[in-house]
Structure formats: structure tokens, C-alpha cells
Design a protein around this motif. Structure first.
Motif, mmCIF file in Angstrom:
data_model
loop_
_atom_site.group_PDB
_atom_site.id
_atom_site.type_symbol
_atom_site.label_atom_id
_atom_site.label_comp_id
_atom_site.label_asym_id
_atom_site.label_seq_id
_atom_site.Cartn_x
_atom_site.Cartn_y
_atom_site.Cartn_z
ATOM 1 N N LEU A 51 0.690 -1.258 -0.241
ATOM 2 C CA LEU A 51 -0.008 0.045 -0.029
ATOM 3 C C LEU A 51 0.807 1.165 -0.036
ATOM 4 C CD1 LEU A 51 -2.767 1.592 0.221
ATOM 5 C CD2 LEU A 51 -2.706 1.166 2.710
ATOM 6 N N THR A 95 -9.582 4.530 1.405
ATOM 7 C CA THR A 95 -10.714 3.762 0.766
ATOM 8 C C THR A 95 -10.476 2.395 0.931
ATOM 9 O OG1 THR A 95 -9.431 3.467 -1.434
ATOM 10 C CG2 THR A 95 -11.234 5.357 -1.270
ATOM 11 N N ARG A 96 -11.613 1.460 0.602
ATOM 12 C CA ARG A 96 -11.441 -0.169 0.934
ATOM 13 C C ARG A 96 -12.575 -0.639 0.092
ATOM 14 N NH1 ARG A 96 -13.201 0.422 7.064
ATOM 15 N NH2 ARG A 96 -15.119 1.492 6.701
ATOM 16 N N GLY A 97 -12.444 -1.878 -0.308
ATOM 17 C CA GLY A 97 -13.303 -2.525 -1.049
ATOM 18 C C GLY A 97 -13.640 -1.952 -2.455
ATOM 19 N N ARG A 124 -11.909 1.212 -3.061
ATOM 20 C CA ARG A 124 -10.248 1.084 -3.655
ATOM 21 C C ARG A 124 -10.107 0.565 -4.797
ATOM 22 N NH1 ARG A 124 -6.725 -1.305 0.883
ATOM 23 N NH2 ARG A 124 -7.045 0.742 1.571
ATOM 24 N N ARG A 166 -7.258 -5.381 -2.988
ATOM 25 C CA ARG A 166 -8.267 -5.829 -1.878
ATOM 26 C C ARG A 166 -7.704 -6.707 -0.663
ATOM 27 N NH1 ARG A 166 -8.077 -9.143 -6.397
ATOM 28 N NH2 ARG A 166 -7.369 -11.054 -6.285
ATOM 29 N N TRP A 170 -5.303 -5.356 1.183
ATOM 30 C CA TRP A 170 -4.645 -4.367 1.925
ATOM 31 C C TRP A 170 -5.674 -4.042 3.181
ATOM 32 C CZ3 TRP A 170 -2.864 -0.824 -2.567
ATOM 33 C CH2 TRP A 170 -1.877 -1.340 -3.371
ATOM 34 N N ALA A 171 -4.876 -3.467 4.094
ATOM 35 C CA ALA A 171 -5.717 -2.987 5.189
ATOM 36 C C ALA A 171 -6.373 -1.804 5.077
ATOM 37 C CB ALA A 171 -4.742 -2.823 6.600
ATOM 38 N N ALA A 172 -7.395 -1.453 5.765
ATOM 39 C CA ALA A 172 -8.099 -0.153 5.684
ATOM 40 C C ALA A 172 -7.971 0.572 6.810
ATOM 41 C CB ALA A 172 -9.575 -0.400 4.859
#
Length: 185
Positions: A18, A84-86, A89, A142, A144-146
Motif C-alpha cells: 500500500l 478507501t477500501r473494497g 479502493r 483488496r 490491503w488493510a483499511a
């Protein structure tokens, strides 16, 4: 059956991935933006006597304005990967990759025109960095930590807090702490 805890090496590798993508997108975008602000073409225009010839200097931003815009999108998108996440991201990673492709295309336009070679080539190099960061984020993002729940909107925090009220089981407080919520609020 619960899934096993990830080992420290995997988490550290995910953080490096990341961080590497963010740094590559920001540096690549900055390099491409800097390069598009330099003079790519100089043309001497003859004028009637007694006026001296005039040199017209055209920057990369004047020649291909979308290339500097793409570089700025690459910088902003690289930073947005952190927040961001999911699906968000994934969308940001797509945008970063497209921004990198735009910066590369702008630099290539300068290379194949009547311009100098150095600045357009630097724009291409920056765009390749941004494109690579976006592609890597698409492939690995997907996993990576959020950001923790403490960065969520207040409505989500209140909903999580409602599950730790006086009628909740004693383990609910520990679960809230694991999610990053403050059960004392």
C-alpha cells in the motif's frame, strides 16, 4: 471455524504494498506534472522589419492540457488509496491507472511532435510510475488493510455503540475495542 491470524510478515508486506503504491503514484504524478509545466516547444516567428524575431515557447500543459490534469488525478488518487477500501479502493485504483495512462499518452504526444525530448520523456516516466501504482493496487489492493472504524461516519459509530449498551453481553465491549470503537462514548 475461524480463520487463522495473518502472520506479521503478511501484514507488513501488505503495508509495504500500500505504501509503495501511494508513494509511486504521488511521486510519479508530481514528476509528470512538473514535466508538463516546462517548455516543450520553442518556435521563432519572423516579424516585419524593424521588429526583431519573437520566440514563442509552448509548455507541455499548453500542448496537451489533459496530461497535467491526469498527473494531478494520479497524485490525488494515490492519496485516496489510503482512505478507501473494497469497491471504493478498486474504483480509485482504476482511476489511478487511467490517470497514469493519460500522463504517458501526453508525454508520447510530445515525443512524437516537434518538441524537445527531455521533458516529454520525463512526463512518460512519471506516467509509467502512476500507471504501475494503479495496476499494482488493482491486483493487490483488496488484500490491503483499511482505516479503522474510528474514521467512519458518526452514524456508523453510533450503530456500533448501540451494540455495546447495558443489555449487551460482556464480550461485546471487547469486540467493540477490536473493531476500533470506543465503548465508553
Amino acid at each position: 471455524m475461524t480463520s487463522p491470524e495473518p502472520d506479521a510478515g503478511t501484514t507488513r508486506g501488505q503495508r509495504r504494498g500500500l505504501a509503495g503504491s501511494v508513494v509511486a503514484a504521488v511521486i510519479g504524478g508530481a514528476v509528470a506534472y512538473f514535466a508538463t509545466g516546462r517548455v516543450w516547444e520553442s518556435t521563432t516567428v519572423e516579424r516585419a522589419a524593424p521588429l526583431l524575431p519573437e520566440t514563442v515557447r509552448t509548455t507541455g500543459s499548453d500542448l496537451v492540457p489533459w496530461a497535467s490534469a491526469a498527473a494531478l488525478v494520479g497524485i490525488a488518487g494515490g492519496l485516496a488509496l489510503l482512505a478507501t477500501r473494497g469497491r471504493g479502493r478498486f474504483a480509485v485504483a482504476c482511476l489511478v491507472a487511467l490517470a497514469g495512462a493519460g500522463a504517458v499518452a501526453g508525454g508520447l504526444r510530445g515525443l512524437f511532435g516537434d518538441s524537445t525530448v527531455g521533458w516529454p520523456l520525463l512526463s512518460v516516466a512519471g506516467g509509467v510510475l502512476v500507471l504501475g501504482a494503479g495496476a499494482f493496487a488493482l491486483a493487490r489492493g483488496r488484500h490491503w488493510a483499511a482505516m479503522g472504524a474510528r474514521y467512519d461516519a458518526p452514524g456508523a459509530r453510533e450503530k456500533a455503540h448501540a451494540t455495546t449498551g447495558p443489555d449487551a453481553p460482556p464480550t461485546a465491549i471487547w469486540d467493540a475495542l477490536d473493531r476500533g470503537d470506543d465503548p465508553t462514548r
